[in-house]
Design a protein around this motif. Structure first.
Motif, mmCIF file in Angstrom:
data_model
loop_
_atom_site.group_PDB
_atom_site.id
_atom_site.type_symbol
_atom_site.label_atom_id
_atom_site.label_comp_id
_atom_site.label_asym_id
_atom_site.label_seq_id
_atom_site.Cartn_x
_atom_site.Cartn_y
_atom_site.Cartn_z
ATOM 1 N N ASP A 199 89.936 42.110 8.972
ATOM 2 C CA ASP A 199 89.191 42.384 10.194
ATOM 3 C C ASP A 199 88.671 41.128 10.885
ATOM 4 N N ASN A 215 91.989 47.026 9.900
ATOM 5 C CA ASN A 215 91.164 47.814 8.979
ATOM 6 C C ASN A 215 92.038 48.682 8.080
ATOM 7 N N ARG A 228 92.208 51.949 7.694
ATOM 8 C CA ARG A 228 92.833 53.119 8.323
ATOM 9 C C ARG A 228 94.152 52.727 8.974
ATOM 10 N N PRO A 243 85.470 47.565 8.620
ATOM 11 C CA PRO A 243 84.972 48.779 9.281
ATOM 12 C C PRO A 243 86.007 49.904 9.203
ATOM 13 N N GLU A 244 85.588 51.099 9.490
ATOM 14 C CA GLU A 244 86.388 52.329 9.525
ATOM 15 C C GLU A 244 86.842 52.780 8.146
#
Length: 159
Positions: free
Chosen positions: A37, A61, A63, A87-88
């Motif tokens: 990231d 990320n 995902r 994140p995510e």
């Protein structure tokens, strides 16, 4: 005091350059999914892995890593380098998700954690989540290159 010094020829200079592990293109043709990231970290890793001959696809990320893995045919990627804190979806969750996919390469693809956390417990958590290894940041790319080589050699022997 004078120290005699011979100027290297082009051939000698090229030979010296080829002794540098990064210059050997030891990862030539290896497809890497880089999951990072931090834009600067990603740029550095892509540059260094590219110098080693790898073809690198980067996502930001976990995902997106799972989606990229799912959206390519089996055995498209040779390995995944996964940041842990993102994140995510964090890297460990992404690794568990990839390992749970219903396709053969999901069980065997080498996944290496990249993390600012260098404690034994962090490495244990990465391994427990289905990763094959854990590298602390800043990454020692020579050590990473050696580890990748070991896993890719094992994988070829099994095929």
């Amino acid at each position: 005091m004078t120290i005699p010094c011979k100027k290297a020829s082009k051939e000698e200079a090229l030979e010296k350059k080829n002794q540098n592990p990064r210059s050997k293109k030891s990862l030539k043709g290896v497809r890497v999914l880089l999951v990072e990231d931090n834009e600067i970290n990603a740029e550095i890793a892509i540059e260094i892995l590219g110098e080693m001959g790898a073809q690198v696809e980067g996502v930001e990320n976990g995902r997106l890593a799972v989606e990229a893995f799912e959206n390519h045919p089996e055995n498209w990627y040779d390995l995944i380098l996964m940041d842990v804190q993102m994140p995510e979806m964090d890297g460990r969750t992404a690794a568990r998700t990839i390992r749970a996919l219903d396709r053969a390469d999901a069980k065997t693809i080498p996944i290496f954690a990249l993390s600012a956390d260098a404690f034994v417990e962090d490495e244990r958590l990465s391994i427990q989540s289905g990763m094959n290894g854990h590298f602390a940041k800043p990454v020692d790319f020579t050590m990473l290159q050696q580890a990748i080589g070991v896993y890719l050699a094992k994988r070829k022997r099994k095929e």
